[in-house]
Each structure stands twice: as C-alpha cells, then as structure tokens.
Design a protein around this motif. Structure first.
Motif, PDB file in Angstrom:
ATOM      1  N   ILE A  94      59.157  81.617  -3.271  1.00 39.54           N
ATOM      2  CA  ILE A  94      60.123  80.589  -2.860  1.00 39.54           C
ATOM      3  C   ILE A  94      61.255  81.206  -2.053  1.00 39.54           C
ATOM      4  CG2 ILE A  94      61.890  79.002  -3.743  1.00 39.54           C
ATOM      5  CD1 ILE A  94      59.869  78.180  -5.892  1.00 39.54           C
ATOM      6  N   GLU A  95      61.746  82.359  -2.486  1.00 42.34           N
ATOM      7  CA  GLU A  95      62.818  83.032  -1.743  1.00 42.34           C
ATOM      8  C   GLU A  95      62.381  83.410  -0.336  1.00 42.34           C
ATOM      9  OE1 GLU A  95      64.472  86.340  -3.912  1.00 42.34           O
ATOM     10  OE2 GLU A  95      64.743  85.123  -5.707  1.00 42.34           O
ATOM     11  N   ALA A  96      61.112  83.761  -0.168  1.00 44.55           N
ATOM     12  CA  ALA A  96      60.610  84.200   1.133  1.00 44.55           C
ATOM     13  C   ALA A  96      60.091  83.032   1.982  1.00 44.55           C
ATOM     14  CB  ALA A  96      59.490  85.220   0.934  1.00 44.55           C
ATOM     15  N   SER A  97      60.048  81.830   1.433  1.00 44.08           N
ATOM     16  CA  SER A  97      59.456  80.708   2.161  1.00 44.08           C
ATOM     17  C   SER A  97      60.515  79.844   2.828  1.00 44.08           C
ATOM     18  CB  SER A  97      58.622  79.857   1.215  1.00 44.08           C
ATOM     19  OG  SER A  97      59.459  79.135   0.326  1.00 44.08           O
ATOM     20  N   THR A  98      60.029  78.862   3.566  1.00 46.30           N
ATOM     21  CA  THR A  98      60.914  77.885   4.203  1.00 46.30           C
ATOM     22  C   THR A  98      61.113  76.713   3.245  1.00 46.30           C
ATOM     23  OG1 THR A  98      59.112  76.608   5.187  1.00 46.30           O
ATOM     24  CG2 THR A  98      59.934  78.487   6.464  1.00 46.30           C
ATOM     25  N   PRO A  99      62.143  75.885   3.472  1.00 44.80           N
ATOM     26  CA  PRO A  99      62.369  74.716   2.608  1.00 44.80           C
ATOM     27  C   PRO A  99      61.191  73.741   2.592  1.00 44.80           C
ATOM     28  CG  PRO A  99      64.331  75.153   3.900  1.00 44.80           C
ATOM     29  CD  PRO A  99      63.261  76.075   4.410  1.00 44.80           C
ATOM     30  N   LEU A 100      60.384  73.714   3.630  1.00 41.46           N
ATOM     31  CA  LEU A 100      59.227  72.814   3.655  1.00 41.46           C
ATOM     32  C   LEU A 100      58.086  73.319   2.774  1.00 41.46           C
ATOM     33  CD1 LEU A 100      59.104  71.929   7.459  1.00 41.46           C
ATOM     34  CD2 LEU A 100      59.834  70.458   5.587  1.00 41.46           C
ATOM     35  N   ILE A 101      57.991  74.622   2.588  1.00 37.85           N
ATOM     36  CA  ILE A 101      56.898  75.217   1.814  1.00 37.85           C
ATOM     37  C   ILE A 101      57.241  75.296   0.320  1.00 37.85           C
ATOM     38  CG2 ILE A 101      55.501  77.315   1.522  1.00 37.85           C
ATOM     39  CD1 ILE A 101      54.874  75.860   4.071  1.00 37.85           C
ATOM     40  N   ALA A 102      58.513  75.465  -0.019  1.00 29.23           N
ATOM     41  CA  ALA A 102      58.928  75.674  -1.413  1.00 29.23           C
ATOM     42  C   ALA A 102      58.411  74.603  -2.375  1.00 29.23           C
ATOM     43  CB  ALA A 102      60.448  75.792  -1.498  1.00 29.23           C
ATOM     44  N   PRO A 103      58.457  73.295  -2.037  1.00 33.25           N
ATOM     45  CA  PRO A 103      57.937  72.290  -2.978  1.00 33.25           C
ATOM     46  C   PRO A 103      56.439  72.457  -3.271  1.00 33.25           C
ATOM     47  CG  PRO A 103      59.289  71.228  -1.311  1.00 33.25           C
ATOM     48  CD  PRO A 103      59.107  72.654  -0.894  1.00 33.25           C
ATOM     49  N   VAL A 110      52.008  74.141  -7.099  1.00 27.90           N
ATOM     50  CA  VAL A 110      50.934  75.043  -7.526  1.00 27.90           C
ATOM     51  C   VAL A 110      51.297  75.687  -8.858  1.00 27.90           C
ATOM     52  CG1 VAL A 110      49.762  77.212  -6.975  1.00 27.90           C
ATOM     53  CG2 VAL A 110      50.058  75.463  -5.207  1.00 27.90           C
ATOM     54  N   PHE A 111      52.553  76.080  -9.012  1.00 25.42           N
ATOM     55  CA  PHE A 111      52.986  76.698 -10.265  1.00 25.42           C
ATOM     56  C   PHE A 111      52.916  75.696 -11.427  1.00 25.42           C
ATOM     57  CE2 PHE A 111      56.281  78.050 -13.325  1.00 25.42           C
ATOM     58  CZ  PHE A 111      55.702  79.246 -13.707  1.00 25.42           C
ATOM     59  N   ALA A 112      53.244  74.432 -11.174  1.00 26.24           N
ATOM     60  CA  ALA A 112      53.169  73.415 -12.231  1.00 26.24           C
ATOM     61  C   ALA A 112      51.731  73.252 -12.730  1.00 26.24           C
ATOM     62  CB  ALA A 112      53.705  72.079 -11.712  1.00 26.24           C
ATOM     63  N   VAL A 113      50.759  73.298 -11.822  1.00 25.21           N
ATOM     64  CA  VAL A 113      49.352  73.221 -12.227  1.00 25.21           C
ATOM     65  C   VAL A 113      48.982  74.456 -13.053  1.00 25.21           C
ATOM     66  CG1 VAL A 113      46.974  73.263 -11.367  1.00 25.21           C
ATOM     67  CG2 VAL A 113      48.670  71.757 -10.300  1.00 25.21           C
TER      68      VAL A 113
END
Length: 110
Positions: free
Chosen positions: A15-24, A29-32
């Motif tokens: 998340i820290e390395a991603s863009t705001p569009l990718i973070a959600p 994926v983590f919730a699954v």
C-alpha cells in the motif's frame, strides 16, 4: 511471526508503494486472505467435511461401552491418505473436529 502477521506487513508495504487507485484492491485481496485464514471456531461434522491435510485436530469423540455411552474431546491425528482419525488408543468414534488453536505466546514473543 504468524502467517497472518507476515501477510499484513506485506500488505502495508504494498500500500505504501502503490497509488491511491491501487490501494483499495490490495485491501480487498488481503480481506479475502484473512477470511481464508480465519481460525475455525465451531465444530465440523465428519459427515460434512474431513480435513484436507494430515495433522493433529481437536476432536469430539463418542465412545460406547457395555455399560454406557460417553463422549470426550481429544487431540487426534488425521491421516489424509487413509481418511481416518486416529484416537491414540482411547477408543471411540470421531463425530466432529476443528483445527487446533494457535499455541500461547511467551512474553518475549509478544
């Protein structure tokens, strides 16, 4: 460190390395992953499902003697090849099972 904690650390790094569009999407994926690795807290009937891996499981065992019928809970081994719970000489028939809980942490592990 547990598998879930390693995954969460990896998620945070992504998340820290991603863009705001990718973070959600990473959160999704983590919730699954969390749902698939949630500890089992209720009994599973052997008539409905058997473990997918060999190993030790917490089992509910029914035992019938000449005098009475009884039940107990026991740490049993399940062999995935023969698809049988081994009750370790105590006798009885496993009717339900669940994964063993995580072992307790020592103070230095917290």
């Amino acid at each position: 460190m547990s598998e879930l904690k390693v995954a969460e650390a990896f998620k945070n790094m992504l998340i820290e390395a991603s863009t705001p569009l990718i973070a959600p999407h990473i959160e999704g994926v983590f919730a699954v992953f969390q749902l698939k690795h949630k500890p089992q807290t209720s009994w599973i009937s052997v008539d409905e499902q058997l473990p997918s891996e060999s190993g030790r499981y917490w089992c509910y065992v029914e035992y019938q003697s000449d005098l009475a019928k009884s039940s107990y809970q026991w740490n049993c081994f399940f062999g995935v090849v023969e698809k049988v719970f081994h009750v370790d000489g105590c006798g009885g028939r496993v009717t339900h099972w669940m994964p063993l809980p995580e072992p307790p942490l020592n103070k230095q592990d917290r």
